[in-house]
Design a protein around this motif. Structure first.
Motif, mmCIF file in Angstrom:
data_model
loop_
_atom_site.group_PDB
_atom_site.id
_atom_site.type_symbol
_atom_site.label_atom_id
_atom_site.label_comp_id
_atom_site.label_asym_id
_atom_site.label_seq_id
_atom_site.Cartn_x
_atom_site.Cartn_y
_atom_site.Cartn_z
ATOM 1 N N SER A 150 0.939 -0.978 0.032
ATOM 2 C CA SER A 150 0.103 -0.281 -0.068
ATOM 3 C C SER A 150 0.494 1.657 -0.165
ATOM 4 O O SER A 150 0.460 2.328 -0.501
ATOM 5 N N ILE A 151 1.800 1.474 0.301
ATOM 6 C CA ILE A 151 3.134 2.537 0.383
ATOM 7 C C ILE A 151 4.306 2.378 -0.533
ATOM 8 O O ILE A 151 4.033 3.062 -1.321
ATOM 9 N N GLY A 152 4.854 1.121 -0.351
ATOM 10 C CA GLY A 152 5.997 1.021 -1.884
ATOM 11 C C GLY A 152 5.034 1.193 -3.315
ATOM 12 O O GLY A 152 5.771 1.914 -3.457
ATOM 13 N N ILE A 153 4.373 0.665 -3.453
ATOM 14 C CA ILE A 153 3.515 0.546 -4.845
ATOM 15 C C ILE A 153 3.265 2.586 -5.635
ATOM 16 O O ILE A 153 3.859 2.684 -6.293
ATOM 17 N N PRO A 154 2.390 2.917 -4.642
ATOM 18 C CA PRO A 154 2.330 4.647 -4.971
ATOM 19 C C PRO A 154 3.268 5.193 -4.710
ATOM 20 O O PRO A 154 3.738 6.269 -6.137
ATOM 21 N N VAL A 155 4.603 5.461 -3.886
ATOM 22 C CA VAL A 155 5.691 5.936 -3.689
ATOM 23 C C VAL A 155 6.434 5.364 -4.341
ATOM 24 O O VAL A 155 6.878 6.343 -5.208
ATOM 25 N N GLY A 156 6.511 4.345 -5.072
ATOM 26 C CA GLY A 156 7.233 3.953 -6.429
ATOM 27 C C GLY A 156 6.933 4.246 -6.973
ATOM 28 O O GLY A 156 8.190 4.946 -8.132
ATOM 29 N N PHE A 157 6.125 4.212 -8.154
ATOM 30 C CA PHE A 157 5.197 5.009 -8.677
ATOM 31 C C PHE A 157 5.444 6.568 -8.952
ATOM 32 O O PHE A 157 5.993 6.700 -10.355
ATOM 33 N N LEU A 158 5.305 6.984 -8.264
ATOM 34 C CA LEU A 158 5.774 8.108 -8.113
ATOM 35 C C LEU A 158 7.036 8.866 -8.431
ATOM 36 O O LEU A 158 7.324 9.430 -8.646
ATOM 37 N N LEU A 159 8.096 7.795 -7.545
ATOM 38 C CA LEU A 159 9.477 8.302 -7.497
ATOM 39 C C LEU A 159 10.280 7.967 -9.731
ATOM 40 O O LEU A 159 11.272 8.194 -10.007
ATOM 41 N N ASN A 160 9.450 7.071 -9.795
ATOM 42 C CA ASN A 160 9.700 6.766 -10.912
ATOM 43 C C ASN A 160 9.629 7.492 -12.000
ATOM 44 O O ASN A 160 10.167 7.765 -12.863
ATOM 45 N N GLN A 161 8.157 8.125 -11.299
ATOM 46 C CA GLN A 161 7.415 9.530 -13.030
ATOM 47 C C GLN A 161 8.395 10.508 -12.947
ATOM 48 O O GLN A 161 8.598 11.112 -14.112
ATOM 49 N N PHE A 162 8.706 11.129 -11.526
ATOM 50 C CA PHE A 162 9.902 11.616 -11.552
ATOM 51 C C PHE A 162 10.595 12.031 -11.782
ATOM 52 O O PHE A 162 11.142 12.862 -12.877
ATOM 53 N N PHE A 196 13.861 5.942 3.151
ATOM 54 C CA PHE A 196 14.104 5.532 4.272
ATOM 55 C C PHE A 196 12.971 5.703 5.361
ATOM 56 O O PHE A 196 13.284 4.850 6.358
ATOM 57 N N LEU A 197 12.645 6.610 4.977
ATOM 58 C CA LEU A 197 11.115 7.241 5.521
ATOM 59 C C LEU A 197 10.148 6.120 5.689
ATOM 60 O O LEU A 197 10.062 6.195 6.806
ATOM 61 N N GLY A 198 10.333 5.403 4.336
ATOM 62 C CA GLY A 198 9.172 4.729 3.676
ATOM 63 C C GLY A 198 9.638 3.566 4.824
ATOM 64 O O GLY A 198 8.465 2.890 5.880
ATOM 65 N N LEU A 199 10.592 3.098 4.840
ATOM 66 C CA LEU A 199 11.641 1.489 5.717
ATOM 67 C C LEU A 199 11.069 1.843 7.429
ATOM 68 O O LEU A 199 10.363 1.254 7.816
ATOM 69 N N VAL A 200 11.385 3.618 7.913
ATOM 70 C CA VAL A 200 10.547 3.716 9.115
ATOM 71 C C VAL A 200 9.450 4.015 9.566
ATOM 72 O O VAL A 200 8.825 3.133 9.774
ATOM 73 N N LEU A 201 8.780 4.260 8.611
ATOM 74 C CA LEU A 201 7.043 3.985 8.176
ATOM 75 C C LEU A 201 6.733 2.351 8.496
ATOM 76 O O LEU A 201 5.491 2.493 8.577
ATOM 77 N N ILE A 202 7.446 1.803 7.405
ATOM 78 C CA ILE A 202 6.785 0.363 7.518
ATOM 79 C C ILE A 202 6.913 -0.072 9.421
ATOM 80 O O ILE A 202 6.293 -1.099 9.894
#
Length: 492
Positions: free
Chosen positions: A20-32, A180-186
Motif C-alpha cells: 500500500s505504501i511502496g507501490i504508489p511511492v515507487g510509481f511517483l518516484l519513477n515518474q519524477f 528510508f522514511l518509507g522503511l521507518v513508516l513501515i
C-alpha cells in the motif's frame, strides 16, 4: 513457521503495508525520475545543438579561431562541466579547460568514452550515476558545403558533460530520504499493528486458551473477566456460564456416584447374603429330595406308602425346581473371568430366560421365544452376553404394566450375522429420552428401582463384541432392542 495466527497476522500486515505504501511511492518516484531524465536530455541536447550551430557559422566564415571562443562562452554555464571537441584520433582540439587541448581524451579522463570513436555514428546521452553527470557525445557531420575543406564526413566529435541541476540533486537526495522514511513508516505501522493485535486479539485469545487448559485439567474454579460488549466479552460470558454449569453438573454427578456406590455396596452385600441363602436352601433341598426319593423307593414295597406316591413325586418335582432356581442364583453370583470363546447363543437364551422364569410368572407376563435357527455360534464372553439378556428382559418386565408380553427372537439376518431381539408391549420411550438411554446413570424408572447403568453396560458389552445395538420404541406401544452380532459371529 507462520502456523500461529500471530505470525500470519504480522506477515500479512507487513506485506499489505509494503504494497500500500511502496507501490504508489515507487510509481511517483519513477515518474519524477523519468521527467527529470527527459528534461536533462532535452537540455543537454539543446546545448549540443547550440554548439553545432555556432561551429557551422564559424566554419563557414572561415573563422576557426572563434571555435574556442564559442566553447568558452557556452562553458560559462554553471551546469556545464566539460565541452570538448575531439578528432577521430581522440586528441582534444578545443576545450573549456585550455590545458586539455592537444591531449588524448583517454589520458585526460580514462574510461570516459565507453566505445571507440569510430563506432559512434549518432548522438548518445547517458547518466553517469557515479559522478552524477550527464555525458553526451555526438559526431560532427560535415555538410556538403564543407566537403571542399573536409573530405571525411566525420572527422571530429563533440563531447559535453553537464552536472545535475539543483532540482535534480534535491530530487535524488529526496528519493533517498523517502526510501528510508518509507522503511521507518513501515516499521512504525507494523509495530503499531502488532501492539493493537497483541492487546485486543492475541492476549485475550491466549487467556482463553489458558483457561480452557485449566478446565481440561479439572479446575472449574475460574472465571474470565467480562468488560464491555466486544466479541471476547461475549465469549468470556459464555465460557463462564459453561464452567458454572460444568461445576454444577460435576457436583450432581459426584453426589449421584456416591449414592450409586452406596447402593452398589448394599447390592453386593445383598448378593452375598442371597448366595449364602441359596447355598443353605440347596443343602436342605438335597436332604428333602433324598428323603422323598427314599420314601418313593419304600412305596414300591410298602402298601401304606403307595397312596402317597403321587404326592412324593410332586414334592420331588418342586424340590428340583427350587434346586434349579438356587443353582442359577449361585451361578450368577459367582465372579467370572472375562474369557472369549465360541458358544451357542440359542442355548444361552434358553438358560438365561429360565433364570427369570419365577419373576416372569410373578409379574404374570407371557414370555415367548422365537428361535429361527437351530444353533447360533458366537465368539465372545457368554457371561457378558447373559448379562445383556438379563438386563434387556429385566427392563421389559419393569416397562410392562398389565397383560404383558415379551418376545425374544434369535435369527440369522444374513449368512454371517446373527440377530438377537427383545421386544415388549410396555410403556415405551418418548423421543426426548430415547437418545439418552445408553448414557450412564440415566433412568426414567421410579426412585430406587433402577441404577441407570443397565443399558450403559449393555452397550459397552456390545462394543466389546463388535455388535451393533439398536432401539426402536413407540410411547404406550412398546420397545424393541435389536443386537446384531457380526464380524466374529458364525452361524452353524
Amino acid at each position: 513457521m507462520f502456523k500461529s495466527i500471530k505470525s500470519k497476522f504480522i506477515l500479512l500486515s507487513i506485506i499489505i503495508i509494503i504494497l500500500s505504501i511502496g507501490i504508489p511511492v515507487g510509481f511517483l518516484l519513477n515518474q519524477f525520475n523519468k521527467n527529470f531524465h527527459d528534461r536533462s536530455v532535452i537540455m543537454v541536447g539543446a546545448a549540443i545543438d547550440l554548439m553545432i550551430f555556432g561551429l557551422n557559422n564559424s566554419m563557414m566564415k572561415g573563422d576557426n579561431k572563434n571555435v574556442q571562443n564559442i566553447v568558452e562562452q557556452i562553458g560559462k554555464n554553471k551546469s556545464i562541466e566539460h565541452i570538448r571537441i575531439i578528432n577521430s584520433d581522440g586528441i582534444i582540439k578545443y576545450a573549456i579547460h585550455s590545458d586539455e587541448i592537444g591531449k588524448n581524451i583517454d589520458v585526460i579522463e580514462p574510461g570516459h568514452l565507453k566505445t571507440n570513436l569510430s563506432q559512434i555514428h549518432a548522438r548518445s546521452i547517458s547518466l553517469n550515476s557515479k559522478t552524477n553527470t550527464y555525458t553526451a557525445i555526438q559526431p560532427i557531420v560535415m555538410e556538403k558545403r564543407c566537403h571542399s575543406c573536409h573530405k571525411n564526413p566525420i572527422n571530429s566529435f563533440l563531447d559535453v558533460d553537464t552536472d545535475l541541476t539543483k532540482a535534480e540533486v534535491n530530487f535524488y537526495t529526496g528519493s533517498f530520504h523517502m526510501f528510508f522514511l518509507g522503511l521507518v513508516l513501515i516499521f512504525i505501522l507494523a509495530f503499531s499493528f502488532y501492539l493493537i493485535f497483541n492487546k485486543y486479539i492475541n492476549k485475550p485469545l491466549n487467556d482463553f486458551i489458558l483457561a480452557l487448559s485449566e478446565v481440561e485439567k479439572g479446575n472449574l474454579n475460574l472465571n474470565l473477566p467480562v468488560s464491555g460488549e466486544n466479541e471476547f466479552s461475549i465469549l468470556h460470558n459464555h465460557f463462564n456460564r459453561m464452567v458454572n454449569e460444568l461445576k454444577s453438573s460435576r457436583g450432581q454427578i459426584e453426589e449421584m456416584h456416591f449414592e450409586q456406590l452406596q447402593r452398589a455396596d448394599k447390592m453386593v452385600t445383598l448378593g452375598e447374603l442371597t448366595a449364602s441363602m441359596a447355598h443353605d436352601i440347596n443343602n436342605h433341598s438335597a436332604i428333602i429330595m433324598s428323603r422323598a426319593d427314599y420314601l418313593l423307593f419304600e412305596s414300591e414295597n410298602n402298601n401304606s406308602l403307595s397312596g402317597y406316591k403321587d404326592d412324593l413325586n410332586v414334592v420331588n418335582d418342586q424340590i428340583e425346581k427350587i434346586s434349579r432356581i438356587t443353582g442359577n442364583i449361585l451361578k450368577h453370583s459367582k465372579k467370572t473371568s472375562k474369557t472369549f470363546t465360541n458358544f451357542d447363543l440359542v442355548k444361552l437364551v434358553e438358560t438365561s430366560t429360565d433364570m427369570l422364569e419365577p419373576l416372569i410368572k410373578k409379574r404374570k407376563v407371557v414370555l415367548s421365544k422365537e428361535i429361527k435357527i437351530d444353533h447360533a455360534k458366537i465368539f465372545g464372553d457368554p457371561n457378558q452376553i447373559e448379562q445383556v439378556i438379563l438386563n434387556l428382559v429385566g427392563n421389559s418386565l419393569d416397562a410392562i404394566k398389565e397383560n404383558g408380553k415379551i418376545d425374544v427372537k434369535v435369527q440369522a439376518e444374513t449368512e454371517n450375522k446373527i440377530e438377537l431381539s427383545v421386544s415388549d408391549n410396555g410403556i415405551g420411550i418418548d423421543n426426548d429420552s430415547i437418545g439418552k438411554i445408553f448414557s450412564p446413570f440415566y433412568t426414567n424408572k421410579e426412585s430406587g428401582k433402577g441404577t441407570g447403568l443397565g443399558l450403559y453396560i449393555v452397550q459397552n458389552i456390545c462394543k466389546n463384541h463388535n455388535a451393533e445395538i439398536k432401539c426402536e420404541s413407540n410411547l404406550d406401544q412398546g420397545t424393541t432392542f435389536t443386537i446384531t452380532f457380526n464380524g466374529d459371529s458364525e452361524n452353524v
